[in-house]
Design a protein around this motif. Structure first.
Motif, PDB file in Angstrom:
ATOM      1  N   GLU A 105      -9.300   2.115  -7.959  1.00 41.34           N
ATOM      2  CA  GLU A 105      -8.970   0.880  -7.264  1.00 41.34           C
ATOM      3  C   GLU A 105     -10.102  -0.128  -7.419  1.00 41.34           C
ATOM      4  OE1 GLU A 105      -7.618   1.003  -3.296  1.00 41.34           O
ATOM      5  OE2 GLU A 105      -6.058   2.518  -3.663  1.00 41.34           O
ATOM      6  N   ASN A 142      -0.532  -6.011  -7.660  1.00 45.56           N
ATOM      7  CA  ASN A 142      -1.798  -6.736  -7.583  1.00 45.56           C
ATOM      8  C   ASN A 142      -1.660  -7.915  -6.632  1.00 45.56           C
ATOM      9  OD1 ASN A 142      -2.884  -5.067  -9.530  1.00 45.56           O
ATOM     10  ND2 ASN A 142      -2.168  -6.352 -11.214  1.00 45.56           N
ATOM     11  N   THR A 145       0.844  -1.204   0.000  1.00 44.02           N
ATOM     12  CA  THR A 145       0.000   0.000   0.000  1.00 44.02           C
ATOM     13  C   THR A 145       0.871   1.243   0.000  1.00 44.02           C
ATOM     14  OG1 THR A 145      -0.089  -0.131   2.399  1.00 44.02           O
ATOM     15  CG2 THR A 145      -1.882  -1.149   1.192  1.00 44.02           C
ATOM     16  N   LYS A 188       1.766   5.498  -5.248  1.00 49.70           N
ATOM     17  CA  LYS A 188       1.054   5.237  -6.491  1.00 49.70           C
ATOM     18  C   LYS A 188       2.025   4.678  -7.520  1.00 49.70           C
ATOM     19  CE  LYS A 188      -1.354   7.725 -10.156  1.00 49.70           C
ATOM     20  NZ  LYS A 188      -1.794   9.013 -10.611  1.00 49.70           N
ATOM     21  N   GLU A 199      -4.796  -1.629  -7.832  1.00 50.23           N
ATOM     22  CA  GLU A 199      -4.883  -0.253  -8.321  1.00 50.23           C
ATOM     23  C   GLU A 199      -4.596  -0.223  -9.817  1.00 50.23           C
ATOM     24  OE1 GLU A 199      -2.045   3.427  -7.720  1.00 50.23           O
ATOM     25  OE2 GLU A 199      -3.311   3.157  -5.943  1.00 50.23           O
TER      26      GLU A 199
END
Length: 366
Positions: free
Chosen positions: A339, A19, A11, A14, A322
């Protein structure tokens, strides 16, 4: 349910989010065919699949030579059996009444040594053990159902037995007599199911399963045994471990698990997916009409193209993670990050208005 495989999800920043896919496999052998025990077992979570061999590596000669089918010894699973069956001798007699002209072969099959003979689902094929002019074995007779009776000329034959995808081949030498034989298939089955991890409904029509063997060939590929299986289907297989691939949709929602088939048991396997159905729209403002003639590219967090499409409402099943939606229309390109959460099917709007883009950019910066 046991967790069958997990890929960690980061997490962080960006485009650095990977995945994550997690497979949960529930496999409980239950009562399947007559004569089987009802002992329950739980198949443990499989280990990761073995590494594929290098397809560019030089070939190595096989240590064991390929055995000609005609030279095979009878398999130990094929055995004589005492039975009250006895064909009418008059039906086997020669027209002049001088004696038997043919032999009789009576065949039965069961899943395990302790189970009762099967009365349905079997396919018997009798081949001559000598090849014809085309170099192929000649099919002499066939039968479908349960037990089977064949009237054959004296000689040597190959008996092929199929119960779904469980198969066996044995040689029989028949004279002018009656022979009764029993085949122990040592087989079981898998019943396939699919669901979402947290109990959300899943579109069963978009889920399929493929069953592969565990070993790789010289090209680094597994042998596919059967494909495009739908949820609820029961596949009969020889007792062994199999590599199962479940696909939800046609993009990247793929779950893999190794499943063991036990002799005489039905293994009920439920694969839990972590994905959602996403519909994309290019709009001039939030809640507006979708703009037609739009070309789409969906990129992963790492910038790789996941899927492409053209239209006003492209629809995909995407694995949890994402993504970036890249929309091209009328010479302009629009980008939107979104997301995918497991089981949360939704529409994703890509807005063309400058004010919306500025607001989104400021929110991302914060």
């Amino acid at each position: 349910m046991l967790e069958a495989g997990t890929n960690p999800k980061s997490t962080t920043v960006k485009r650095c989010v990977t995945n994550a896919l997690r497979a949960f496999l529930v496999a409980v052998p239950v009562f399947m065919f007559q004569g089987m025990t009802s002992t329950a077992q739980t198949v443990e979570a499989p280990l990761p699949p073995a590494a594929k061999p290098d397809p560019n590596a030089p070939s190595v000669p096989r240590e064991d030579q390929i055995i000609n089918l005609l030279d095979r010894e009878p398999e130990p699973l094929f055995s004589d059996v005492e039975t009250s069956y006895a064909p009418t001798l008059r039906s086997l007699a020669a027209p002049d009444g001088e004696g038997l002209d043919q032999g009789a072969l009576y065949l039965m099959a069961k899943l395990t040594q302790d189970s009762q003979p099967l009365d349905d689902g079997l396919v018997w094929r009798i081949y001559s053990d000598t090849t014809n002019a085309n170099g192929r074995l000649e099919l002499v007779a066939t039968s479908m159902g349960g037990d089977a009776e064949f009237r054959l000329d004296p000689g040597s034959y190959l008996v092929h037995t199929a119960f779904g995808y469980a198969q066996s081949t044995n040689r029989v030498v028949l004279g002018k007599e009656v022979q009764s034989k029993m085949l122990t298939l040592n087989a079981g089955g898998i019943k396939f199911g699919a669901a979402m991890k947290d109990g959300e409904a899943i579109d069963q029509e978009q889920v399929t399963f493929d069953v592969y063997g565990m070993s790789f060939d010289e090209r680094g590929e597994r042998n596919k045994i059967v494909g495009n299986i739908t949820p609820g289907s029961i596949i009969r297989l020889s007792a062994d471990t199999y590599h199962v691939v479940s696909r939800y949709g046609s993009v990247n929602a793929v779950i893999r698990a190794d499943i063991q088939v036990l002799p005489g048991k039905l293994t009920e396997a439920t694969i839990l997916h972590k994905a959602a159905d996403i519909t994309l729209k290019l709009v001039n403002e939030r809640g507006g009409e979708a703009i037609a003639n739009t070309t789409w590219s969906v990129l992963s967090a790492g910038g790789h193209v996941v899927v492409e499409a053209t239209g006003a409402f492209p629809d995909f099943v995407l694995a949890e993670g994402e993504y970036e939606a890249l929309a091209r229309n009328n010479g302009r390109t629009y980008l939107h990050t979104f997301e995918v959460a497991p089981g949360q099917d939704r529409e994703v709007e890509v807005v063309t208005s400058i004010s919306e883009l500025v607001t989104q950019g400021a929110a991302s910066a914060n």
